[in-house]
Design an enzyme around this catalytic site. Sequence first.
Site, PDB file in Angstrom:
ATOM      1  N   ASN A 189       8.525  -6.648  -1.815  1.00 51.44           N
ATOM      2  CA  ASN A 189       9.122  -7.237  -3.014  1.00 51.44           C
ATOM      3  C   ASN A 189       8.293  -6.993  -4.275  1.00 51.44           C
ATOM      4  O   ASN A 189       8.804  -7.145  -5.380  1.00 51.44           O
ATOM      5  CB  ASN A 189       9.376  -8.743  -2.821  1.00 51.44           C
ATOM      6  CG  ASN A 189       8.121  -9.512  -2.451  1.00 51.44           C
ATOM      7  OD1 ASN A 189       7.124  -8.942  -2.025  1.00 51.44           O
ATOM      8  ND2 ASN A 189       8.177 -10.813  -2.626  1.00 51.44           N
ATOM      9  N   LYS A 225      -1.417   0.133   4.375  1.00 47.78           N
ATOM     10  CA  LYS A 225      -0.106   0.208   5.021  1.00 47.78           C
ATOM     11  C   LYS A 225       0.903  -0.543   4.172  1.00 47.78           C
ATOM     12  O   LYS A 225       0.929  -1.773   4.153  1.00 47.78           O
ATOM     13  CB  LYS A 225      -0.118  -0.400   6.429  1.00 47.78           C
ATOM     14  CG  LYS A 225       1.259  -0.284   7.094  1.00 47.78           C
ATOM     15  CD  LYS A 225       1.452  -1.266   8.221  1.00 47.78           C
ATOM     16  CE  LYS A 225       2.897  -1.224   8.731  1.00 47.78           C
ATOM     17  NZ  LYS A 225       3.871  -1.724   7.715  1.00 47.78           N
ATOM     18  N   GLU A 271       7.316  -1.396   5.617  1.00 47.48           N
ATOM     19  CA  GLU A 271       8.297  -0.386   6.015  1.00 47.48           C
ATOM     20  C   GLU A 271       9.562  -0.430   5.163  1.00 47.48           C
ATOM     21  O   GLU A 271      10.322   0.530   5.123  1.00 47.48           O
ATOM     22  CB  GLU A 271       8.655  -0.541   7.491  1.00 47.48           C
ATOM     23  CG  GLU A 271       9.235  -1.882   7.895  1.00 47.48           C
ATOM     24  CD  GLU A 271       8.172  -2.894   8.318  1.00 47.48           C
ATOM     25  OE1 GLU A 271       8.514  -3.796   9.106  1.00 47.48           O
ATOM     26  OE2 GLU A 271       7.018  -2.786   7.853  1.00 47.48           O
ATOM     27  N   GLY A 314       2.567 -11.059   2.702  1.00 49.51           N
ATOM     28  CA  GLY A 314       3.835 -10.921   3.413  1.00 49.51           C
ATOM     29  C   GLY A 314       4.224 -12.228   4.067  1.00 49.51           C
ATOM     30  O   GLY A 314       3.852 -13.308   3.608  1.00 49.51           O
ATOM     31  N   SER A 315       4.946 -12.139   5.155  1.00 48.33           N
ATOM     32  CA  SER A 315       5.514 -13.319   5.787  1.00 48.33           C
ATOM     33  C   SER A 315       4.457 -14.152   6.494  1.00 48.33           C
ATOM     34  O   SER A 315       3.395 -13.653   6.906  1.00 48.33           O
ATOM     35  CB  SER A 315       6.589 -12.903   6.801  1.00 48.33           C
ATOM     36  OG  SER A 315       5.991 -12.324   7.950  1.00 48.33           O
ATOM     37  N   GLU A 323      -1.933 -13.991   1.811  1.00 48.91           N
ATOM     38  CA  GLU A 323      -0.989 -14.663   0.926  1.00 48.91           C
ATOM     39  C   GLU A 323       0.383 -14.516   1.562  1.00 48.91           C
ATOM     40  O   GLU A 323       0.988 -13.450   1.524  1.00 48.91           O
ATOM     41  CB  GLU A 323      -0.989 -14.071  -0.483  1.00 48.91           C
ATOM     42  CG  GLU A 323      -0.063 -14.859  -1.411  1.00 48.91           C
ATOM     43  CD  GLU A 323      -0.017 -14.319  -2.824  1.00 48.91           C
ATOM     44  OE1 GLU A 323       1.089 -14.020  -3.287  1.00 48.91           O
ATOM     45  OE2 GLU A 323      -1.088 -14.204  -3.445  1.00 48.91           O
ATOM     46  N   CYS A 372       7.464 -14.054  -4.098  1.00 45.10           N
ATOM     47  CA  CYS A 372       6.758 -15.019  -3.247  1.00 45.10           C
ATOM     48  C   CYS A 372       6.696 -16.394  -3.899  1.00 45.10           C
ATOM     49  O   CYS A 372       6.693 -17.414  -3.202  1.00 45.10           O
ATOM     50  CB  CYS A 372       5.365 -14.516  -2.914  1.00 45.10           C
ATOM     51  SG  CYS A 372       4.316 -14.176  -4.335  1.00 45.10           S
ATOM     52  N   GLU A 400      11.264 -21.170   3.437  1.00 45.04           N
ATOM     53  CA  GLU A 400      11.508 -20.151   2.420  1.00 45.04           C
ATOM     54  C   GLU A 400      12.822 -19.439   2.709  1.00 45.04           C
ATOM     55  O   GLU A 400      13.076 -19.011   3.834  1.00 45.04           O
ATOM     56  CB  GLU A 400      10.353 -19.149   2.426  1.00 45.04           C
ATOM     57  CG  GLU A 400      10.463 -18.069   1.384  1.00 45.04           C
ATOM     58  CD  GLU A 400       9.280 -17.120   1.430  1.00 45.04           C
ATOM     59  OE1 GLU A 400       8.656 -16.892   0.372  1.00 45.04           O
ATOM     60  OE2 GLU A 400       8.968 -16.614   2.533  1.00 45.04           O
TER      61      GLU A 400
END
Length: 475
Positions: free
Chosen positions: A146, A169, A172, A220-221, A242, A276, A373
């Site tokens: 995002n 990385k 994806e 990320g998640s 985060e 986020c 979320e």
Amino acid sequence: MSGGLVEATSWDEDREVVEVRSPLDGELIDSIVGSGRHEVAAAVAAAHRAQAEWARVPAGDRGAVLARLADAVRDAADELATTEHRETGRPREQARAAVEAAAGTLDEYAALGPVHRGRSLNGEHDATDLMVHEPRGVVAALTPWNEPVAVACGVLGAALVTGNAVVHKPSERAVRTGVLLNRVLAAHLPEGLLGSVAGGPRCGAELVADSTLDVIAHVGSTAAGRSIAAAAAATGAKTLLENGGNDALIVDAGIDPEHAAEQAAVGAFANSGQICTSVERIYVHRDLAEDFLAALVEQARRRVFGAPAADEIPMGPLVAEEHRAEVHRKVRDALDAGATLLAGGVLPDGDGSYYPATVLTDCRPEMEVLREEVLGPVAAVRVVDDFDQALREAAADRHGLAATVLTPDMAHAQRSWRALRVGTVKINEVFGGAPGGAAQPRGASGSGFGFGPELLDEMTATKVVHLVPPVLPGT
């Protein structure tokens, strides 16, 4: 600087292939063959070799390199923004603004890195005591879809300017954008200093399991963050996480409802709710709830797909069809549990994973739209009787990323920033803040500084040096 990117793009066994489809129309853009264990290991090994020499480069020279990286990102802004637009659906102008912000972050670290802290200590008169900061070594950076350029530039910039090497990385879901960014940056860096690996969860798992990593930085998640933390517990790598947020917005009595609705709409609908720190849940005082909701519905209706009219605001699609399906499920579950739909909430016809700006009211604490979320353009509203109830319910959450309070009462403002256990509290403005700020997420949202000058501390280790004159023969 010769500029050599160590790329790992082939899987050794049972190849992991990531299909990149545009959320704009569902078209297959590319098929990426994931990096295998040998390629991941080779990128990490190359980073270790390059880092030892890079750490010896004077801090001022490293800062100058980062300034060149910022210029390179600006030069590639159109290509980066176009790639991100096609890959994630983010409107091109918004994507380009994010690229410019990324270059600004590199400029910030170019200036801050060379003056990163160190200090002397007061000890014995004939001794010298110092605290110095040294690079930790090799950083694995796993960055999100995002904000694929801005977040990556923050993590990579802070790691590089403090003398570390990086293996990056990208998600994806933004792999082409991430690989392009890596190529742009690596052209100005020593061989092997920036490694690039690509793929899905398997590639990420191979990377974080490497026992020679010194730091793992992940944005990320929450689920992925916890998996990474478990891997790091086994290897001893330091983690910076985060992760997901469930940011609250409190709308207190006495605030102009039209202005509050504008703030709520920006917070909930910007980048189609895929930020986020998006506003996920709204607590509005009963005295102004009716006017606020009417204004928020109008704000939602102004968000449109495609070319907007003069008074409309463009909305991009959600990043993937499966993500849209999950957002829609959460909305339908809320409606089935008694929430009321005031705007949006209906899957549009046509190609692409678009989802309308959605307003729900009559939401209750046990509903998933208030507990978790959503990461979509959904404003879940709960009407409360007073500020105390709003603050109590806003604070009762397992996440700890950010929150916003709109209030005319400075006593309420003071109470709220102390009571809300989050990394960032914003008073009377949903987004914004001076450059250089830093915050630590809490709870399910992660740990460690993810930006600002303090991220330089995270990327370095503090060493104490005690130096006294030698004792020579005959003395």
